[in-house]
Design a protein around this motif. Sequence first.
Motif, PDB file in Angstrom:
ATOM      1  N   ALA A 119       0.772 -22.013 -13.014  1.00 15.95           N
ATOM      2  CA  ALA A 119      -0.663 -21.878 -13.258  1.00 15.95           C
ATOM      3  C   ALA A 119      -1.066 -22.768 -14.422  1.00 15.95           C
ATOM      4  O   ALA A 119      -0.219 -23.350 -15.114  1.00 15.95           O
ATOM      5  CB  ALA A 119      -1.020 -20.420 -13.534  1.00 15.95           C
ATOM      6  N   THR A 120      -2.366 -22.868 -14.657  1.00 15.39           N
ATOM      7  CA  THR A 120      -2.868 -23.795 -15.675  1.00 15.39           C
ATOM      8  C   THR A 120      -2.505 -23.372 -17.094  1.00 15.39           C
ATOM      9  O   THR A 120      -2.420 -24.219 -17.987  1.00 15.39           O
ATOM     10  CB  THR A 120      -4.396 -23.920 -15.559  1.00 15.39           C
ATOM     11  N   HIS A 121      -2.280 -22.078 -17.321  1.00 16.74           N
ATOM     12  CA  HIS A 121      -1.964 -21.611 -18.671  1.00 16.74           C
ATOM     13  C   HIS A 121      -0.648 -20.848 -18.751  1.00 16.74           C
ATOM     14  O   HIS A 121      -0.337 -20.275 -19.789  1.00 16.74           O
ATOM     15  CB  HIS A 121      -3.083 -20.710 -19.211  1.00 16.74           C
ATOM     16  N   GLY A 122       0.082 -20.806 -17.653  1.00 18.05           N
ATOM     17  CA  GLY A 122       1.315 -20.039 -17.700  1.00 18.05           C
ATOM     18  C   GLY A 122       2.254 -20.340 -16.554  1.00 18.05           C
ATOM     19  O   GLY A 122       1.875 -20.957 -15.540  1.00 18.05           O
ATOM     20  N   PHE A 123       3.486 -19.910 -16.735  1.00 15.32           N
ATOM     21  CA  PHE A 123       4.547 -20.055 -15.744  1.00 15.32           C
ATOM     22  C   PHE A 123       5.368 -18.780 -15.757  1.00 15.32           C
ATOM     23  O   PHE A 123       5.744 -18.277 -16.815  1.00 15.32           O
ATOM     24  CB  PHE A 123       5.436 -21.254 -16.080  1.00 15.32           C
ATOM     25  N   VAL A 124       5.626 -18.236 -14.562  1.00 12.74           N
ATOM     26  CA  VAL A 124       6.449 -17.038 -14.442  1.00 12.74           C
ATOM     27  C   VAL A 124       7.435 -17.250 -13.302  1.00 12.74           C
ATOM     28  O   VAL A 124       7.073 -17.764 -12.244  1.00 12.74           O
ATOM     29  CB  VAL A 124       5.590 -15.784 -14.156  1.00 12.74           C
ATOM     30  N   GLN A 125       8.691 -16.861 -13.521  1.00  8.31           N
ATOM     31  CA  GLN A 125       9.704 -16.984 -12.480  1.00  8.31           C
ATOM     32  C   GLN A 125      10.764 -15.919 -12.692  1.00  8.31           C
ATOM     33  O   GLN A 125      11.216 -15.699 -13.817  1.00  8.31           O
ATOM     34  CB  GLN A 125      10.343 -18.379 -12.530  1.00  8.31           C
ATOM     35  N   LYS A 126      11.165 -15.253 -11.610  1.00  5.57           N
ATOM     36  CA  LYS A 126      12.188 -14.207 -11.760  1.00  5.57           C
ATOM     37  C   LYS A 126      13.608 -14.745 -11.644  1.00  5.57           C
ATOM     38  O   LYS A 126      14.494 -14.317 -12.381  1.00  5.57           O
ATOM     39  CB  LYS A 126      11.981 -13.106 -10.725  1.00  5.57           C
ATOM     40  N   TYR A 127      13.853 -15.640 -10.677  1.00  3.08           N
ATOM     41  CA  TYR A 127      15.214 -16.101 -10.402  1.00  3.08           C
ATOM     42  C   TYR A 127      15.367 -17.571 -10.777  1.00  3.08           C
ATOM     43  O   TYR A 127      14.419 -18.334 -10.645  1.00  3.08           O
ATOM     44  CB  TYR A 127      15.527 -15.937  -8.907  1.00  3.08           C
ATOM     45  N   PRO A 128      16.545 -18.005 -11.182  1.00  2.88           N
ATOM     46  CA  PRO A 128      17.760 -17.227 -11.410  1.00  2.88           C
ATOM     47  C   PRO A 128      17.751 -16.428 -12.711  1.00  2.88           C
ATOM     48  O   PRO A 128      18.543 -15.516 -12.877  1.00  2.88           O
ATOM     49  CB  PRO A 128      18.861 -18.274 -11.417  1.00  2.88           C
ATOM     50  N   VAL A 129      16.852 -16.795 -13.642  1.00  2.23           N
ATOM     51  CA  VAL A 129      16.731 -16.073 -14.918  1.00  2.23           C
ATOM     52  C   VAL A 129      15.258 -15.730 -15.125  1.00  2.23           C
ATOM     53  O   VAL A 129      14.395 -16.626 -15.031  1.00  2.23           O
ATOM     54  CB  VAL A 129      17.227 -16.937 -16.107  1.00  2.23           C
ATOM     55  N   THR A 171      11.784 -15.618 -16.483  1.00  3.00           N
ATOM     56  CA  THR A 171      11.183 -16.570 -17.421  1.00  3.00           C
ATOM     57  C   THR A 171       9.674 -16.369 -17.456  1.00  3.00           C
ATOM     58  O   THR A 171       9.038 -16.249 -16.402  1.00  3.00           O
ATOM     59  CB  THR A 171      11.491 -18.020 -16.998  1.00  3.00           C
ATOM     60  N   ILE A 172       9.122 -16.344 -18.665  1.00  3.53           N
ATOM     61  CA  ILE A 172       7.674 -16.268 -18.843  1.00  3.53           C
ATOM     62  C   ILE A 172       7.274 -17.275 -19.911  1.00  3.53           C
ATOM     63  O   ILE A 172       7.842 -17.300 -20.994  1.00  3.53           O
ATOM     64  CB  ILE A 172       7.213 -14.860 -19.277  1.00  3.53           C
ATOM     65  N   GLN A 173       6.294 -18.097 -19.594  1.00  8.76           N
ATOM     66  CA  GLN A 173       5.733 -19.036 -20.562  1.00  8.76           C
ATOM     67  C   GLN A 173       4.216 -19.002 -20.434  1.00  8.76           C
ATOM     68  O   GLN A 173       3.683 -19.218 -19.341  1.00  8.76           O
ATOM     69  CB  GLN A 173       6.236 -20.454 -20.300  1.00  8.76           C
ATOM     70  N   PRO A 192       5.120 -20.012 -28.293  1.00 12.46           N
ATOM     71  CA  PRO A 192       5.584 -21.348 -28.698  1.00 12.46           C
ATOM     72  C   PRO A 192       6.748 -21.837 -27.846  1.00 12.46           C
ATOM     73  O   PRO A 192       7.017 -23.031 -27.773  1.00 12.46           O
ATOM     74  CB  PRO A 192       6.020 -21.140 -30.155  1.00 12.46           C
ATOM     75  N   HIS A 193       7.448 -20.930 -27.208  1.00 12.37           N
ATOM     76  CA  HIS A 193       8.560 -21.304 -26.336  1.00 12.37           C
ATOM     77  C   HIS A 193       8.636 -20.304 -25.186  1.00 12.37           C
ATOM     78  O   HIS A 193       8.057 -19.219 -25.249  1.00 12.37           O
ATOM     79  CB  HIS A 193       9.884 -21.310 -27.107  1.00 12.37           C
ATOM     80  N   ALA A 194       9.364 -20.677 -24.154  1.00 17.60           N
ATOM     81  CA  ALA A 194       9.502 -19.805 -22.992  1.00 17.60           C
ATOM     82  C   ALA A 194      10.356 -18.596 -23.327  1.00 17.60           C
ATOM     83  O   ALA A 194      11.379 -18.709 -24.026  1.00 17.60           O
ATOM     84  CB  ALA A 194      10.113 -20.578 -21.830  1.00 17.60           C
ATOM     85  N   LEU A 195       9.943 -17.439 -22.824  1.00 14.00           N
ATOM     86  CA  LEU A 195      10.743 -16.225 -22.957  1.00 14.00           C
ATOM     87  C   LEU A 195      11.654 -16.134 -21.745  1.00 14.00           C
ATOM     88  O   LEU A 195      11.211 -16.294 -20.607  1.00 14.00           O
ATOM     89  CB  LEU A 195       9.839 -14.995 -23.019  1.00 14.00           C
ATOM     90  N   THR A 196      12.918 -15.872 -21.975  1.00 17.78           N
ATOM     91  CA  THR A 196      13.870 -15.811 -20.867  1.00 17.78           C
ATOM     92  C   THR A 196      14.730 -14.561 -20.977  1.00 17.78           C
ATOM     93  O   THR A 196      14.839 -13.945 -22.038  1.00 17.78           O
ATOM     94  CB  THR A 196      14.789 -17.046 -20.852  1.00 17.78           C
TER      95      THR A 196
END
Length: 405
Positions: free
Chosen positions: A285-295, A297-299, A304-308
């Motif tokens: 998305a324009t202000h964020g990134f989310v992914q479950k696999y393989p780890v 991840t939320i940004q 300031p940095h991606a949460l994993t």
Amino acid sequence: MFSSNPSVLELRCTPIPLVRIALIGLGQRGMKTLERYQYIHDAEIRYIVDVDAQKLKMANERLLATGRPAATVFQGADAWREACLREDVDLIYICTEWSSHCPMAVHAMRSGKHVAVEVPAARTIDECWQLIHTAEETRRHCFMTENCCYDFFALTTLEMHRQGLLGDITHCEGAYIHDLRDTFGITADGHRSNSTRRWMERSCNEHGGNPYPTHGIGPIGWLLDIHRGDRMEYLVSMTAQGQGPDDRLGRVNSTLIHTHRGISILLQLDVTTPRPYNRLQTVCATHGFVQKYPVPTIQTADFPHALTGEEALREADKYATNAASLLWKKGHEMQVPNEMNYTMDARLIYCLTQGLPLDIDVYDAAEWSCLAELSRLSASQGSIPVAIPDFTRGQWQQLSKHKLF
């Protein structure tokens, strides 16, 4: 396709204080369904149906072992029709093999019953229209039991998006990547074993497209408000050439979908390579990134940095505020065998007892299931674009977003 019947978007039916269930099919999914209903209130399994007398006996033993009354037994290839006629049944729950899903669901609705049907609900465009026309004509619910919609990370991602933390979504990815070579009886040298799930093996390896798309598209459908403000317009699909003596290994399918709003979706199916289990669950998305696999991840723009990993899971937990995610947490506290399945069925029964629209409606069932036939058509014709029917017949703009009532 024309129909004179009114839409069943956000269909509300008379509340059912105690949902009386006839469970059809006692294989792997059916038996797990029977087991998890010990945790769900306001529902009772009244009838069990199967062709195998031993499975029926085992099912009743499990009901009794968990303090529930034994169910009335129907045995035989056509015994499910008798269950549909019983006056003390509100919900026909279908856990049989894929080719029987649509015929059973249609017959059940025409018998005045609500339906819960395993995935995919239909295998062809014609079957998808049959489900829709029957639901509209009978005003009965047709709920497809897509449990991946109730994944905790998917539910919290949905809430993050609803709160505007991700901005505008431009691309999503979903998949069913699961090494089932042993389950299917596919060994490294291509020999067959005595698998008890040959029907699924045949479907996956002889299909040519993605015959099992709903795990990947379900959570995305909710996230993008498909038929509730947006719709899938067309797809292109390709399947890798299989390897081994009978070309069954490595037949990975990739399907790209374009929505009316211009969002792209990637779906994958891979059940015959050694890749680790993965459903992707990726949101760009324009202000964020989310992914479950393989780890996990939320940004977002706030970090300031991606949460994993665990850090991402703790952040996701802050958004466990919708009705489904709260049920998931309740199931986790009760140590149910599978929180996604528990949440799915607990939500289904809650909505039926309250007379509320269901989380997954017949249009979801058709839209998600139709990708099986359409992906095959595209892949078999050189990955040409294939139009996706508007199963709402122009009414997809009536609603503004998916709701968990």
